[in-house]
Design a protein around this motif. Structure first.
Motif, PDB file in Angstrom:
ATOM      1  N   ALA A  81       0.831  -1.205   0.000  1.00 58.20           N
ATOM      2  CA  ALA A  81       0.000   0.000   0.000  1.00 58.20           C
ATOM      3  C   ALA A  81       0.868   1.259   0.000  1.00 58.20           C
ATOM      4  N   GLY A  82       1.970   1.229   0.735  1.00 56.23           N
ATOM      5  CA  GLY A  82       2.882   2.375   0.762  1.00 56.23           C
ATOM      6  C   GLY A  82       3.513   2.643  -0.589  1.00 56.23           C
ATOM      7  N   VAL A  83       3.906   1.591  -1.266  1.00 54.57           N
ATOM      8  CA  VAL A  83       4.471   1.750  -2.612  1.00 54.57           C
ATOM      9  C   VAL A  83       3.414   2.312  -3.562  1.00 54.57           C
ATOM     10  N   GLY A  84       2.199   1.780  -3.474  1.00 55.15           N
ATOM     11  CA  GLY A  84       1.116   2.287  -4.323  1.00 55.15           C
ATOM     12  C   GLY A  84       0.812   3.751  -4.058  1.00 55.15           C
ATOM     13  N   ALA A  85       0.809   4.135  -2.774  1.00 51.14           N
ATOM     14  CA  ALA A  85       0.563   5.537  -2.423  1.00 51.14           C
ATOM     15  C   ALA A  85       1.669   6.435  -2.966  1.00 51.14           C
ATOM     16  N   THR A  86       2.904   5.964  -2.895  1.00 55.09           N
ATOM     17  CA  THR A  86       4.030   6.747  -3.412  1.00 55.09           C
ATOM     18  C   THR A  86       3.921   6.932  -4.919  1.00 55.09           C
ATOM     19  N   VAL A  87       3.567   5.871  -5.613  1.00 56.09           N
ATOM     20  CA  VAL A  87       3.386   5.974  -7.072  1.00 56.09           C
ATOM     21  C   VAL A  87       2.251   6.946  -7.405  1.00 56.09           C
ATOM     22  N   GLY A  88       1.174   6.897  -6.633  1.00 54.17           N
ATOM     23  CA  GLY A  88       0.071   7.835  -6.845  1.00 54.17           C
ATOM     24  C   GLY A  88       0.495   9.264  -6.588  1.00 54.17           C
ATOM     25  N   TRP A  89       1.261   9.488  -5.553  1.00 51.96           N
ATOM     26  CA  TRP A  89       1.746  10.832  -5.217  1.00 51.96           C
ATOM     27  C   TRP A  89       2.659  11.366  -6.309  1.00 51.96           C
ATOM     28  N   ILE A  90       3.576  10.520  -6.791  1.00 51.38           N
ATOM     29  CA  ILE A  90       4.484  10.942  -7.868  1.00 51.38           C
ATOM     30  C   ILE A  90       3.687  11.251  -9.136  1.00 51.38           C
ATOM     31  N   THR A  91       2.691  10.425  -9.425  1.00 51.32           N
ATOM     32  CA  THR A  91       1.848  10.664 -10.602  1.00 51.32           C
ATOM     33  C   THR A  91       1.150  12.011 -10.497  1.00 51.32           C
ATOM     34  N   ALA A  92       0.637  12.324  -9.300  1.00 54.97           N
ATOM     35  CA  ALA A  92      -0.032  13.621  -9.107  1.00 54.97           C
ATOM     36  C   ALA A  92       0.942  14.771  -9.290  1.00 54.97           C
TER      37      ALA A  92
END
Length: 95
Positions: A81-92
């Motif tokens: 979940a942390g990796v997914g959140a980081t990828v989402g944050w970078i995408t934003a």
């Protein structure tokens, strides 16, 4: 932090959390064991050849099979979940 960032980070976290077990099963680490002819079977074969015929306890193959058979432990689910959140944050940040 904007609403888009929060939304993408949340979506990334949820997506990774729910996708991790599906991906494990998809590559062949199932609750019934390693699926014949799968990517996991190839990994297991290579690990066994490298280790003189057995798969070492604690190896990548052994850990992934344990996760496929019993499910991911809480720490691994949180990590995904942390990796997914980081990828989402970078995408934003890139949008």
């Amino acid at each position: 932090m904007g609403l888009l960032t929060v939304a993408l980070a949340g979506a990334g976290a949820a997506g990774a959390f729910f996708a991790a077990p599906v991906v494990l099963a998809g590559v062949g680490f199932t609750s019934a064991g390693i699926a014949a002819g799968s990517y996991a079977a190839g990994m297991m074969s290579a690990a066994a050849v490298a280790n003189g015929g057995a798969v070492a306890a604690g190896s990548t193959v052994a850990v992934l099979q344990a996760a496929g058979a019993a499910g991911l432990p809480a720490a691994a689910s949180a990590g995904a979940a942390g990796v997914g959140a980081t990828v989402g944050w970078i995408t934003a940040a890139l949008v």
